[in-house]
Scaffold this motif. Structure first.
Motif, PDB file in Angstrom:
ATOM      1  N   UNK A 127       7.180   0.284  -0.767  1.00  0.00           N
ATOM      2  CA  UNK A 127       5.958   0.549  -1.518  1.00  0.00           C
ATOM      3  C   UNK A 127       4.883   1.182  -0.634  1.00  0.00           C
ATOM      4  N   UNK A 128       4.249   2.232  -1.154  1.00  0.00           N
ATOM      5  CA  UNK A 128       3.148   2.877  -0.428  1.00  0.00           C
ATOM      6  C   UNK A 128       2.422   3.828  -1.363  1.00  0.00           C
ATOM      7  N   UNK A 129       1.151   4.004  -1.128  1.00  0.00           N
ATOM      8  CA  UNK A 129       0.405   5.005  -1.879  1.00  0.00           C
ATOM      9  C   UNK A 129       0.778   6.390  -1.350  1.00  0.00           C
ATOM     10  N   UNK A 130       0.178   7.401  -1.941  1.00  0.00           N
ATOM     11  CA  UNK A 130       0.498   8.772  -1.541  1.00  0.00           C
ATOM     12  C   UNK A 130      -0.043   9.128  -0.170  1.00  0.00           C
ATOM     13  N   UNK A 131       0.177  10.357   0.224  1.00  0.00           N
ATOM     14  CA  UNK A 131      -0.344  10.860   1.487  1.00  0.00           C
ATOM     15  C   UNK A 131       0.405  10.332   2.691  1.00  0.00           C
TER      16      UNK A 131
END
Length: 150
Positions: free
Chosen positions: A9-13
């Protein structure tokens, strides 16, 4: 025999880029991903991708929706391990995972060269393992250092 499930799991960028650089470490797992950006589906070779809203300490309204979505994903996937390279929206997965007996690994972003991120400081209180990518930060913050994800 089926492979154990891992939720990455991770946000963008940069958080997402760092997470994908660790994919070879996930080879023995049945991997599903969570991101804040639908465009990431092309990078996953057919793996399952779940999308959650983005949020931050400056915009906390989406956290209710994120928590609800995280609960649905956790019940559906039943992971044995959750790995993140950080970001506030992923705190919900780490907290729920820990409550459900899932092994949780928080790898703070390499961008945090002086101290743990604010989300990392929260996460280290309840995740199984919290890692900094900088040895000086790891020592100062009393967390693990395993190297850098470059």
């Amino acid at each position: 025999m089926s492979r154990p499930k891992l939720l990455a799991v991770a946000s963008g960028g940069g958080h997402w880029t760092q997470l994908l650089r660790m994919r070879r470490a996930f080879d023995d797992f049945d991997v599903s991903y969570v991101s804040t950006f639908e465009g990431h589906v092309d990078n996953l070779g057919g793996a399952r991708l779940y999308i959650v809203p983005d949020a931050s300490r400056f915009d906390v309204k989406p956290f209710g929706k994120i928590f609800w979505r995280a609960l649905k994903v956790m019940v559906k996937e039943r992971p044995k391990v959750i790995v993140t390279t950080g970001s506030a929206p992923m705190l919900a997965f780490m907290l729920l995972g820990r409550m459900m007996g899932v092994h949780t690994l928080w790898i703070d972003s390499i961008a945090n060269t002086q101290k743990l991120s604010s989300s990392g400081r929260m996460a280290r209180k309840f995740v199984n393992t919290c890692v900094s990518q900088w040895p000086e930060v790891a020592q100062k913050e009393d967390v693990a250092y395993w190297g850098q994800v470059l």
